[in-house]
Design an enzyme around this catalytic site. Structure first.
Site, PDB file in Angstrom:
ATOM      1  N   SER A 125      36.642  15.573 -24.232  1.00 35.69           N
ATOM      2  CA  SER A 125      36.516  16.853 -23.441  1.00 35.69           C
ATOM      3  C   SER A 125      37.242  16.707 -22.088  1.00 35.69           C
ATOM      4  CB  SER A 125      35.025  17.152 -23.788  1.00 35.69           C
ATOM      5  OG  SER A 125      35.374  17.946 -23.432  1.00 35.69           O
ATOM      6  N   ASP A 258      34.381  20.177 -35.251  1.00 38.25           N
ATOM      7  CA  ASP A 258      34.654  19.723 -33.421  1.00 38.25           C
ATOM      8  C   ASP A 258      35.518  21.129 -32.697  1.00 38.25           C
ATOM      9  OD1 ASP A 258      34.740  18.671 -31.237  1.00 38.25           O
ATOM     10  OD2 ASP A 258      36.014  16.549 -31.846  1.00 38.25           O
ATOM     11  N   HIS A 285      31.053  17.711 -31.713  1.00 33.27           N
ATOM     12  CA  HIS A 285      31.679  17.248 -30.705  1.00 33.27           C
ATOM     13  C   HIS A 285      31.576  15.561 -30.375  1.00 33.27           C
ATOM     14  CE1 HIS A 285      34.419  18.409 -27.196  1.00 33.27           C
ATOM     15  NE2 HIS A 285      33.163  18.153 -25.832  1.00 33.27           N
TER      16      HIS A 285
END
Length: 305
Positions: A125, A258, A285
Site C-alpha cells: 500500500s 482490492d 487488500h
C-alpha cells in the site's frame, strides 16, 4: 522445487531480534523500531526489507515471516517514524512529513544494518509508494528487486477506486468515508465495514490486523502522520510520468477485491520494465493473509530470479 537463491560475497552482523536505532533528521533526534526475522549472519541470502502501509505499523505484515522460516530469506520489519513503537511526531508541522523524510529513515536503517549494498524491498500500500519514490529519487545501487503489494501510482486513481467501491455500501458508510479523519470515531466505524469487503476477507480478522487497525483509526490513535501526509505531499501525489526511471525487476500483486483495483495498478505494468503482475483471485487488500501460501511462493520465486 524453487530455484536456489544466489549467494553473495558479503557477511552480515550477528542475528538480531528487535531493536531501536537513532535517526537524526533536520537537527532533531528520533528513533526507529525494527525487527529482524531470520539470520543476518549468513552470506547466502539477500535480505528483504518490508515497508508497511498506513501510515500504520508492521504487525499486520507478519505473515511475510514465512519467507524466513520456509525459504531462509532474512526479513526486516520496521515501524516508520510517527507510528506505533517508533518516535511519534504530534507537534511537527505537516511540512516536516515529506516523502524524503521517510526515504532518509529507510536509508538510515539500511546503513545501520550494513545492507545498503544489497537488499530487496517489499512495499504494501503506502509502503509501495515509498519503495517507488526511493528507487526513482535516489536510484539506490544496492536494490535488487522491488515488490509492490496492493499499491498505487496515483492518488486520484486511489480515491476514484475507493469512491467506486463505496457505492455498494449504505449512504451512512459513504458519508463516513467522505468525512474521513475529521471524525475519527465515525470514520473508524465505517472504515472497518469497508475493509471487511476490500481490506481483508478473513472472518474473523487475524489479531495482528485488528491491532494494526486499532493503532491507526481508533479514537485514541495518533493520526498526526496520516493527517500530515495525506493533506500534504500525498494529497495530489502521482508517479506515473516517472515510472521509466525504475531500473530493477518489479513484481506487482493485487487482489480481485482490492482497493488497488486493476486500473489502479495498471500504470505500473505499462511504465516499468521488466515487470510481473499477478492478481490474486481470492484476496482483497491483504493477500499475504488471504492466500498466504501462494503469496509467499510467488514472492519467493520472483526474488530467486
Amino acid at each position: 522445487m524453487f530455484r536456489q537463491r544466489k549467494a553473495w560475497d558479503r557477511c552480515f552482523p550477528a542475528s538480531i531480534d528487535s531493536l531501536i536505532i537513532p535517526f537524526n533528521y533536520q537537527g532533531e533526534g528520533h528513533q526507529t523500531w525494527y525487527k529482524v526475522v531470520g539470520s543476518l549472519d549468513s552470506c547466502t541470502w539477500t535480505p528483504l526489507v518490508v515497508g508497511h502501509g498506513g501510515p500504520g505499523q508492521y504487525d499486520y505484515l507478519l505473515p511475510l515471516s514465512d519467507l524466513a522460516t520456509k525459504f531462509s530469506t532474512p526479513i526486516i520489519f520496521y515501524d516508520r517514524i510517527g507510528n506505533s513503537r517508533s518516535t511519534h511526531l504530534p507537534s511537527n508541522p505537516s511540512s516536516f512529513l515529506t516523502i524524503d523524510l521517510f526515504i532518509d529513515e529507510l536509508v538510515n536503517l539500511l546503513e545501520h544494518l550494513r545492507i545498503r549494498d544489497r537488499f530487496d524491498l517489499l512495499g504494501h500500500s503506502w509502503g509501495g509508494i515509498l519503495g517507488l519514490e526511493f528507487e526513482v529519487r535516489r536510484q539506490p545501487e544496492g536494490l535488487r528487486h522491488l515488490v509492490l503489494t496492493s499499491s498505487l501510482t496515483d492518488m486520484g486513481m486511489w480515491s476514484a477506486s475507493t469512491g467506486e467501491l463505496s457505492k455498494a455500501f449504505p449512504d451512512d458508510v459513504q458519508k463516513g468515508l467522505a468525512v474521513g479523519v475529521a471524525d475519527m470515531e465515525a470514520y473508524g466505524k465505517v472504515l472497518r465495514m469497508f475493509h471487511k469487503k476490500h481490506g481483508c476477507l478473513m472472518d474473523p480478522w487475524p489479531e495482528e490486523l485488528v491491532y494494526s487497525m486499532n493503532q491507526s483509526i481508533s479514537p485514541s490513535a495518533d493520526i498526526s502522520v496520516a493527517v500530515g501526509m495525506f493533506t500534504g505531499e500525498l494529497r495530489t501525489w502521482s508517479i506515473i510520468d516517472r515510472l521509466d526511471r525504475i531500473r530493477v525487476p518489479t513484481f506487482v500483486i493485487n487482489g480481485r477485491a482490492d482497493i488497488a483495483q486493476d486500473f489502479v495498478v495498471e500504470p505500473l505494468i505499462r511504465g516499468i520494465r521488466p515487470v510481473k503482475w499477478v492478481t490474486m483471485e481470492k484476496s482483497s487488500h491483504t493477500p499475504m493473509w488471504e492466500e498466504r501460501e501462494r503469496h509467499m511462493d510467488l514472492v519467493n520465486v520472483f526474488l530467486s530470479t
